[in-house]
Scaffold this active site. Structure first.
Site, PDB file in Angstrom:
ATOM      1  N   VAL A  58       1.487  -3.304   4.012  1.00  0.00           N
ATOM      2  CA  VAL A  58       1.533  -4.920   4.601  1.00  0.00           C
ATOM      3  C   VAL A  58       2.951  -6.324   4.699  1.00  0.00           C
ATOM      4  O   VAL A  58       2.371  -6.355   5.370  1.00  0.00           O
ATOM      5  CB  VAL A  58       0.259  -5.414   4.069  1.00  0.00           C
ATOM      6  CG1 VAL A  58      -1.105  -5.132   4.650  1.00  0.00           C
ATOM      7  CG2 VAL A  58       0.026  -5.532   2.945  1.00  0.00           C
ATOM      8  N   TYR A  98      -2.921  -3.806 -10.698  1.00  0.00           N
ATOM      9  CA  TYR A  98      -2.811  -3.575  -9.252  1.00  0.00           C
ATOM     10  C   TYR A  98      -1.472  -4.616  -8.537  1.00  0.00           C
ATOM     11  O   TYR A  98      -0.944  -3.501  -7.539  1.00  0.00           O
ATOM     12  CB  TYR A  98      -3.434  -3.199  -8.665  1.00  0.00           C
ATOM     13  CG  TYR A  98      -3.933  -3.005  -7.180  1.00  0.00           C
ATOM     14  CD1 TYR A  98      -4.031  -1.886  -6.423  1.00  0.00           C
ATOM     15  CD2 TYR A  98      -3.833  -4.717  -6.790  1.00  0.00           C
ATOM     16  CE1 TYR A  98      -3.206  -1.428  -5.524  1.00  0.00           C
ATOM     17  CE2 TYR A  98      -4.659  -4.718  -4.557  1.00  0.00           C
ATOM     18  CZ  TYR A  98      -4.184  -2.675  -4.243  1.00  0.00           C
ATOM     19  OH  TYR A  98      -4.638  -2.376  -2.866  1.00  0.00           O
ATOM     20  N   SER A 108       0.599  -1.148  -0.363  1.00  0.00           N
ATOM     21  CA  SER A 108       0.051   0.039  -0.615  1.00  0.00           C
ATOM     22  C   SER A 108       1.030   1.450  -0.097  1.00  0.00           C
ATOM     23  O   SER A 108       0.812   2.089  -0.299  1.00  0.00           O
ATOM     24  CB  SER A 108      -0.537   0.093   1.332  1.00  0.00           C
ATOM     25  OG  SER A 108      -2.117  -0.989   0.968  1.00  0.00           O
ATOM     26  N   TYR A 110      -4.669   3.335   7.109  1.00  0.00           N
ATOM     27  CA  TYR A 110      -5.415   3.261   7.933  1.00  0.00           C
ATOM     28  C   TYR A 110      -6.303   3.690   8.353  1.00  0.00           C
ATOM     29  O   TYR A 110      -6.510   4.545   8.780  1.00  0.00           O
ATOM     30  CB  TYR A 110      -5.403   1.560   7.452  1.00  0.00           C
ATOM     31  CG  TYR A 110      -4.473   1.075   6.736  1.00  0.00           C
ATOM     32  CD1 TYR A 110      -4.334   1.357   5.709  1.00  0.00           C
ATOM     33  CD2 TYR A 110      -3.341  -0.226   7.538  1.00  0.00           C
ATOM     34  CE1 TYR A 110      -2.992   0.166   4.583  1.00  0.00           C
ATOM     35  CE2 TYR A 110      -2.347  -0.336   6.648  1.00  0.00           C
ATOM     36  CZ  TYR A 110      -2.039   0.182   5.158  1.00  0.00           C
ATOM     37  OH  TYR A 110      -1.313  -1.085   4.532  1.00  0.00           O
ATOM     38  N   LYS A 124       0.500   3.463  -2.569  1.00  0.00           N
ATOM     39  CA  LYS A 124      -0.479   4.329  -3.472  1.00  0.00           C
ATOM     40  C   LYS A 124      -0.306   6.202  -3.226  1.00  0.00           C
ATOM     41  O   LYS A 124      -1.577   6.240  -4.305  1.00  0.00           O
ATOM     42  CB  LYS A 124      -1.829   3.711  -2.146  1.00  0.00           C
ATOM     43  CG  LYS A 124      -2.195   2.708  -2.444  1.00  0.00           C
ATOM     44  CD  LYS A 124      -3.160   1.543  -1.122  1.00  0.00           C
ATOM     45  CE  LYS A 124      -3.900   0.515  -1.518  1.00  0.00           C
ATOM     46  NZ  LYS A 124      -4.580   0.040  -0.029  1.00  0.00           N
TER      47      LYS A 124
HETATM   48  N1  GLN Z   1      -1.812  -5.484  -2.095  1.00  0.00           N
HETATM   49  C1  GLN Z   1      -2.712  -5.641  -0.847  1.00  0.00           C
HETATM   50  C2  GLN Z   1      -3.713  -5.801  -1.209  1.00  0.00           C
HETATM   51  O1  GLN Z   1      -4.715  -5.085  -1.993  1.00  0.00           O
HETATM   52  C3  GLN Z   1      -2.119  -4.087  -0.226  1.00  0.00           C
HETATM   53  C4  GLN Z   1      -2.575  -3.635   1.125  1.00  0.00           C
HETATM   54  C5  GLN Z   1      -1.510  -3.001   2.240  1.00  0.00           C
HETATM   55  O2  GLN Z   1      -1.035  -2.566   1.967  1.00  0.00           O
HETATM   56  N2  GLN Z   1      -2.963  -2.520   3.059  1.00  0.00           N
HETATM   57  O3  GLN Z   1      -4.217  -6.089   0.157  1.00  0.00           O
END
Ligand code: GLN
Length: 309
Positions: A263, A193, A65, A245, A68
């Protein structure tokens, strides 16, 4: 200047590493489950080229993430903020990053912000390119430019592992497609993605990217404005309000640094006007943030008074 020496920084890492045992590495993407939960490393990159680091800083991880923020910057540079925010909102959410709940309860259905999966999927679909390959190439080139390293690539194993297990993300896409928030082939978008999330680097490179955001979009290595100032400002604001988050409020109070987690255990920080931070610690708390990484930032923020508030 904070932490002049690697030794000084290493003492904070040792303290924070003790918290890793209370966390768990992500394994809902099976390939991420192989990480060593005791890893913890950090790099602090100053715009004058000075870098302080501690831990196994050469160890590679995937952005997940943390990517992003980068895809958001690129989509806004491609389309302008007004257009992007017709498709995705600006509000924090109290829900987990992969939740579908608010998509159904909000009318019209629009992802609350670009830092949760629903919003990030919309943003990634907006990256310009004639094909999915071209969209990904543009994103990867952009990452290489921000991190000053042409050798950065993605990890095929992690991308494949996520692609095979991304049914929740597929569900988000189908929901958004039904509500006219995207018009992409869902399998192709999930593949793009998954590759985006699997872009791989180490703490030193992550800290370089953080420095660009800290310096209002100027890459201090090349002195080039690689992200327009206003776009960097928007990204940093999202890092404060949504970067952790549904733990972003607590993070703002305890730490107060624009930052984005992923994550696989990364955290990219940008202390405005001062320096970039790259952290890797794969043991996560229950909200999906690096547990020792957060502790490390908290220790540093308290000790060196880094909070922007
Ligand atoms: N690739 C992960 C997902 O879409 C990214 C989520 C994250 O890092 N919180 O679940």
């Amino acid at each position: 200047m904070l932490c002049e020496t690697n030794k000084e920084l290493a003492a904070f890492v040792t303290k924070a590493r003790a918290y890793a045992k209370d966390g768990k590495v992500a394994d809902y993407i099976p390939a991420l489950g192989k990480a060593d939960p005791n890893d913890l490393s950090i790099a602090i990159q100053y715009p004058n080229g000075h870098c302080v680091s501690a831990g196994d800083v050469k160890k590679k991880f995937t952005l997940q993430s943390t990517s992003k923020v980068i895809s958001l910057a690129l989509a806004i540079m491609d389309w302008g903020a007004e257009t992007v925010f017709e498709y995705v909102g600006m509000e924090p959410t109290g829900d987990p990053f992969n939740s579908i709940a608010k998509l159904e309860s909000n009318v019209p259905a629009k992802p609350l912000n670009p830092m949760i999966n629903a919003g990030a999927l919309v943003v990634t679909h907006m990256i310009k390119g004639r094909s999915m390959e071209q969209k990904f190439e543009r994103l990867l080139e952009f990452v290489r430019e921000l991190a000053n390293d042409q050798s950065i690539n993605y990890c095929q194993e992690v991308a494949d592992s996520e692609y095979r297990t991304a049914d929740l993300n597929r569900a988000l896409c189908y929901f958004l497609k039904q509500h006219n928030r995207m018009n992409e082939n869902v399998e192709q978008l999930i593949s793009l993605y998954s590759k985006q999330c699997a872009i791989e680097m180490n703490c030193l490179q992550l800290a370089q990217m953080g420095t660009v955001f800290a310096m209002d979009g100027i890459n201090p290595v090349t002195s080039k404005q690689v992200i327009p100032k206003d776009v960097a400002r928007i990204c940093k604001t999202f890092m404060v309000t949504c970067g952790m988050y549904n733990a972003s409020g607590e993070f703002a109070i305890k730490i107060g640094i624009p930052a984005k987690s992923g994550v696989a255990g990364s955290i990219m920080g940008a202390v405005p006007g001062r320096f970039g931070i790259g952290i890797f610690g794969p043991a996560l708390d229950e909200k999906g943030n690096s547990i020792a990484g957060l502790k490390l930032l908290e220790l540093l923020s308290n000790h060196y008074k880094l909070s922007m508030f």
